[in-house]
Enzyme design. Structure first.
Site, PDB file in Angstrom:
ATOM      1  N   SER A 193       0.784  -1.233   0.000  1.00  0.00           N
ATOM      2  CA  SER A 193       0.000   0.000   0.000  1.00  0.00           C
ATOM      3  C   SER A 193       0.817   1.285   0.000  1.00  0.00           C
ATOM      4  O   SER A 193       0.260   2.371  -0.108  1.00  0.00           O
ATOM      5  CB  SER A 193      -0.957   0.017   1.195  1.00  0.00           C
ATOM      6  OG  SER A 193      -0.264   0.006   2.415  1.00  0.00           O
ATOM      7  N   LYS A 241      -5.322   4.484   8.777  1.00  0.00           N
ATOM      8  CA  LYS A 241      -4.240   5.267   8.186  1.00  0.00           C
ATOM      9  C   LYS A 241      -4.588   6.754   8.197  1.00  0.00           C
ATOM     10  O   LYS A 241      -3.702   7.599   8.344  1.00  0.00           O
ATOM     11  CB  LYS A 241      -3.958   4.777   6.765  1.00  0.00           C
ATOM     12  CG  LYS A 241      -3.430   3.345   6.733  1.00  0.00           C
ATOM     13  CD  LYS A 241      -3.198   2.836   5.323  1.00  0.00           C
ATOM     14  CE  LYS A 241      -2.661   1.412   5.358  1.00  0.00           C
ATOM     15  NZ  LYS A 241      -2.394   0.861   4.015  1.00  0.00           N
TER      16      LYS A 241
END
Length: 346
Positions: free
Chosen positions: A239, A284
Site C-alpha cells: 500500500s 491510516k
C-alpha cells in the site's frame, strides 16, 4: 506459633488468583487479529538516489496500520477503544498460511510495490528504466510439491519462458490435474529440470483447476539511471506504492512537488501509474492526522465495490480532522493536483 492467620492466607490466595487472571488476559490467544492506527513515516529517508539527495520543503508520508495476533485482553479492550478493532484470522491469513508465511507474503508485496513505484516514476519523468523478469518464485507450497521447493525460481514451463504469474496460471488452466509438465527452476543458483505432476486446486464457483500447488510471486530486477534504492525497513504490504512513487519522482523533477506541505497517503501502484485500493484506510487516516498531515491521497473509488474514498472521507468527517482527502486514480492525477497547490514554507 503459626504467624499466618486465616486472613493472610485468603489474601495470598486472592493475590495469586488475581495474578493468574491478569496473566490469562495477556497470554490466552483468540482467533482474531487486532488492527489499529499505525504510523505516518517520512518517505524521504527511505529513498536513496545517486546524485539526487532529498531537497524538499515539505514531506511525503506513507501510512501504516498496526496489526498483531490478538489475546484475551484485546477482545475486552476493543469494546472500550474507538481505534482498535478485531479481524477474524481467516480474513488475514490465507488457507493453511502460518504467521511466518504471512510476513513473507507481506515482504514480497512490499518489494513488488517498490519496483512498481520506481518504474511508474521513471516512466512519468521520461528517465531510463529497464525491467528484467527473473521468473516466478515458489513462495509457499499449498498442495503437494511434485519436487518443487519453497524458494525455487521457475524460469520455464514446458520449455517456454515464464514471463508473469498470469501467463503461468493461464497456461496451466488448459491442463488437467494428474498431467505432467516440464518445469525448469533455479534452486540455490543452480538450474534444475523437473517433471511435475499437476494437482487439483479450488477455483471459482466451487470448481477445480489444475496447478503446481504453489503460491507464485513474480520476481523482477530493475535498472535505472540514476540508480535508486528503497529501504522500507520492517514495513510490509503493497500500500505504500503511491507515496514511494511520488518521492522518487520528486527527486527526478526540477520542481518540489511537496510545495512545502505535509502530504500523507496510501494506495498500490502499477508500473503504468494506476492507483489501487488498499485495506485499513480509516486507521491510516488517523495516523496521518496525528502526524499533522494537511493532505491525504487515497485511491479513488472506481467501481461500486470500492470503499477507500468513501471510508477516508467519512473518517475525516466523523473525527473532525482538518486534513483534506484527495482521491486519485493515477500517479498523474496526484502530480497534477500537487502542481496546482500554491507553494508555502513551514
Amino acid at each position: 506459633m503459626n504467624p499466618w492467620t486465616k486472613r493472610d492466607r485468603i489474601r495470598v490466595i486472592a493475590f495469586i488468583g488475581l495474578v493468574a487472571v491478569i496473566g490469562a488476559l495477556f497470554l490466552i490467544p483468540i482467533p482474531y487479529y487486532t488492527i489499529s492506527p499505525g504510523s505516518a513515516e517520512d518517505v524521504s529517508p527511505l529513498v536513496n538516489m545517486e546524485g539526487h539527495p532529498p531537497d524538499e520543503q515539505g514531506d511525503f508520508y506513507l501510512t501504516t496500520v498496526s496489526m498483531k495476533e490478538g489475546v484475551l485482553v484485546d477482545y475486552l479492550y476493543s469494546f472500550l477503544s474507538g481505534n482498535v478493532d478485531l479481524i477474524p484470522e481467516e480474513k488475514v491469513l490465507a488457507e493453511d498460511e502460518s504467521d511466518e508465511d504471512y510476513e513473507r507474503r507481506q515482504a514480497e508485496s512490499m518489494q513488488m510495490s517498490q519496483n512498481h513505484a520506481v518504474i511508474a516514476a521513471y516512466r512519468y519523468a521520461g528517465k531510463p528504466v529497464t525491467v528484467r523478469v527473473r521468473g516466478i518464485e515458489v513462495l509457499r507450497l499449498i498442495n503437494g510439491s511434485g519436487g518443487l521447493e519453497e524458494g525455487d525460481l521457475i524460469t520455464q514451463i514446458d520449455r517456454q519462458p515464464v514471463r508473469s504469474v498470469e501467463q503461468l496460471t493461464g497456461y496451466l488452466s488448459r491442463k488437467k490435474a494428474g498431467e505432467t509438465v516440464h518445469v525448469r527452476v533455479i534452486r540455490q543458483q543452480t538450474p534444475r529440470d523437473l517433471m511435475v505432476r499437476l494437482t487439483s486446486l479450488p477455483a471459482a464457483k466451487g470448481k477445480e483447476k489444475a496447478g503446481l500447488g504453489i503460491v507464485p510471486v513474480l520476481k523482477t530486477e530493475i535498472q535505472t539511471d540514476p540508480v535508486v534504492r528503497i529501504d522500507s525497513a520492517k514495513i510490509g504490504g503493497p500500500s505504500a506504492g503511491l507515496m514511494f512513487s511520488l518521492e522518487v519522482l520528486n527527486r527526478l523533477m526540477p520542481e518540489d512537488l511537496t510545495r512545502g506541505y505535509r502530504i500523507a497517503g496510501t494506495g498500490t501502484i502499477s508500473p503504468d501509474g494506476q492507483v489501487g485500493q488498499i485495506g485499513g484506510i480509516e486507521y491510516k487516516i488517523t495516523a496521518a492526522a496525528e502526524k499533522g498531515a494537511e493532505f491525504f491521497f487515497c485511491p479513488a473509488d472506481k467501481t461500486p465495490v470500492d470503499q477507500n474514498e468513501k471510508l477516508a472521507k467519512a473518517t475525516v468527517k466523523a473525527k473532525k480532522y482538518s486534513m483534506k482527502v484527495v482521491p486519485v486514480r493515477s500517479l498523474n492525477e496526484a502530480v497534477e493536483y500537487l502542481k496546482r497547490l500554491p507553494s508555502q514554507k513551514h
